[in-house]
Write an enzyme that holds these catalytic residues in place. Structure first.
Site, PDB file in Angstrom:
ATOM      1  N   ARG A 110       0.827  -1.212   0.000  1.00 40.15           N
ATOM      2  CA  ARG A 110       0.000   0.000   0.000  1.00 40.15           C
ATOM      3  C   ARG A 110       0.864   1.266   0.000  1.00 40.15           C
ATOM      4  NH1 ARG A 110      -3.547  -1.248   5.272  1.00 40.15           N
ATOM      5  NH2 ARG A 110      -1.692  -2.495   5.699  1.00 40.15           N
ATOM      6  N   ASP A 112      -3.161  -7.008  15.510  1.00 46.81           N
ATOM      7  CA  ASP A 112      -2.391  -5.756  15.452  1.00 46.81           C
ATOM      8  C   ASP A 112      -2.416  -5.036  16.801  1.00 46.81           C
ATOM      9  OD1 ASP A 112      -5.064  -5.050  15.242  1.00 46.81           O
ATOM     10  OD2 ASP A 112      -4.833  -3.821  13.448  1.00 46.81           O
ATOM     11  N   LYS A 141       1.890   1.753   7.591  1.00 47.16           N
ATOM     12  CA  LYS A 141       2.146   0.914   8.765  1.00 47.16           C
ATOM     13  C   LYS A 141       3.078   1.598   9.755  1.00 47.16           C
ATOM     14  CE  LYS A 141       0.725  -2.476   9.712  1.00 47.16           C
ATOM     15  NZ  LYS A 141      -0.528  -2.691  10.491  1.00 47.16           N
ATOM     16  N   HIS A 158      -0.550   1.309  16.553  1.00 47.68           N
ATOM     17  CA  HIS A 158      -0.847   0.142  17.408  1.00 47.68           C
ATOM     18  C   HIS A 158       0.130   0.026  18.567  1.00 47.68           C
ATOM     19  CE1 HIS A 158      -3.750  -1.018  14.374  1.00 47.68           C
ATOM     20  NE2 HIS A 158      -2.813  -0.992  13.462  1.00 47.68           N
ATOM     21  N   TYR A 216      -0.736   4.249  11.042  1.00 46.39           N
ATOM     22  CA  TYR A 216      -1.151   3.259  12.026  1.00 46.39           C
ATOM     23  C   TYR A 216       0.037   3.038  12.959  1.00 46.39           C
ATOM     24  CZ  TYR A 216      -5.186   2.268   9.130  1.00 46.39           C
ATOM     25  OH  TYR A 216      -6.356   2.394   8.423  1.00 46.39           O
TER      26      TYR A 216
END
Ligand code: NAD
Length: 369
Positions: free
Chosen positions: A19, A270, A78, A99, A97
């Site tokens: 991505r 995740d 990510k 996490h 992201y």
């Protein structure tokens, strides 16, 4: 002066991650107020966008990752991986992201560097608008993947999801009936599985019954899940408490009682996973077998659908990125007192100026500052 922020888009380096966070059309939106966008050469190829498409949209192509990371804001898909940690610095804002509740090393490095870390998955309006598009894709993908794994699992498997005349369909149990769980349920029911949805939110379960998404529902109570899980051919984990480590809902003993050749797919991996036997896997090596049960616990499921996923993510991220750039100009992103409640990026701030400003992250790491 408005519109002088530099925004860097690095090539994603996580295993088989294809991505890119901004499509060329979103770059045009971000450069319109005067911001500079630097894209690492080749970063869009996996999603079908070449460097010329980014140049035409107003981006500058740079060849070195370090040039991208020298920007005021680095926006990416990510969470940064170990080889990227050395780019952190105190006047940098990372927007991706993250996490963090499942990433103690990354959290400690962001704190030590004083980097402002804004997470897609905790940004909130009435929903979680930057998590939803990827949860939608991961949920849909989960149905396809589970169906494939049921036939691929080896001795004792070979179950066709929809069954046949005189043979009952596969039974699927989905824990967490939010965006990902609902899309997984829709996909599996489309294949004629028997699907039971589990959640703490009984109002949500009622809605999913009324709109025909589920065959059955179950309140999320540990002992009530025993028989349901033992009977399941497919068990999907999709429970979330935003920002926090995923709630541990399914025990190893419950997984051990599943039929050999059945499939566990923990999307919540995740955030650390809601099934005790789940541990993170990669797109290169997505599965392992434990207690005879196939486990698929990939942390970047949408990475294998880069065209759809990049377009969906980019459309959601671009307007928030423009807002964040405004806050960088105003200097408020690096202010721990103000960063958490900034307009349009509310609750995205996780770590700012060496402090964990998101309460769920702070609760996950009581020993960090
Ligand atoms: N692995 C991947 O590639 C991938 C991709 C996208 C999303 N995800 C993850 O999928 C998970 C779900 O995301 P979402 O957007 O669907 O979240 P969501 O907020 O839409 O839904 C989460 C649901 O979990 C329920 N829940 C919370 N605690 C529970 C409990 N103890 N028992 C049962 N249900 C409980 C909530 O009530 C809610 O309905 C998140 O961890 C997200 O990060 C993973």
């Amino acid at each position: 002066m408005a519109g002088r922020i530099t925004i860097g888009v690095p090539r994603e380096r996580k295993d088989r991650e294809r991505r890119i966070v901004l499509t060329p059309s979103s770059v045009s939106l971000v450069t319109a107020p005067g911001h500079r966008v630097l894209v690492e050469a080749g970063a869009g190829l996996g999603a079908g966008f070449d460097d010329d498409a980014y140049r035409a949209a107003g981006a500058e192509i740079v060849t070195e990752a370090a040039e991208v990371w020298a920007a005021d804001i680095v926006v990416k898909v990510k969470e940064p991986i170990t080889e990227e940690y050395h780019h952190f610095r105190s006047d940098l804002t990372v927007f991706s992201y993250l996490h963090l509740a499942a990433e103690p090393e990354l959290t400690a490095r962001l704190i030590a560097a004083g980097t402002a870390a804004f997470a897609f998955e905790t940004l909130r309006d009435t929903t979680l608008p930057l998590l939803a598009p990827m949860s939608e894709i991961a949920g849909r993908a989960a149905a396809i993947i589970a169906a494939g794994q049921l036939s691929a699992a080896g001795d004792g498997s070979g179950t066709l999801v929809g069954g046949a005349a005189g043979v009952p369909p596969a039974r699927a149990v989905i824990i967490g009936m939010g965006v990902a769980g609902t899309m997984a349920a829709r996909g599996l029911r489309g294949l004629d599985a028997h699907v039971t949805g589990v959640d703490l939110d009984l109002g949500l379960l009622l809605e999913r019954r009324l709109d025909g998404t589920l065959d059955a529902t179950q309140a999320s109570e540990p002992h009530a899940l025993d028989a349901l899980i033992a009977d399941a051919d497919v068990l999907i984990g999709a429970a979330l408490v935003p920002g926090a480590r995923a709630p541990r809902i399914v025990t190893a003993a419950q997984v051990a009682r599943m039929r050999p050749g059945s499939v566990v797919l923990d999307l919540a991996i995740d955030q650390g996973g809601c099934i005790a036997t789940a541990r993170p896997t990669t797109l290169s090596e997505p599965t392992y077998v434990e207690h005879g049960v196939v486990h698929y616990c990939v942390t970047n499921v949408p990475g294998q659908f880069p065209r759809t996923a990049s377009a969906a993510l980019s459309a959601a991220v671009a307007p928030r990125l423009v807002a964040l750039a405004g806050h960088v100009e105003a200097g408020t992103v690096h202010d721990p007192q103000r960063a958490f409640a900034l307009p349009r990026v509310s609750e995205a701030a996780n770590v700012v100026a060496g402090e964990m400003v998101h309460p769920a992250i702070a609760a996950a790491f009581p020993d960090l500052p």
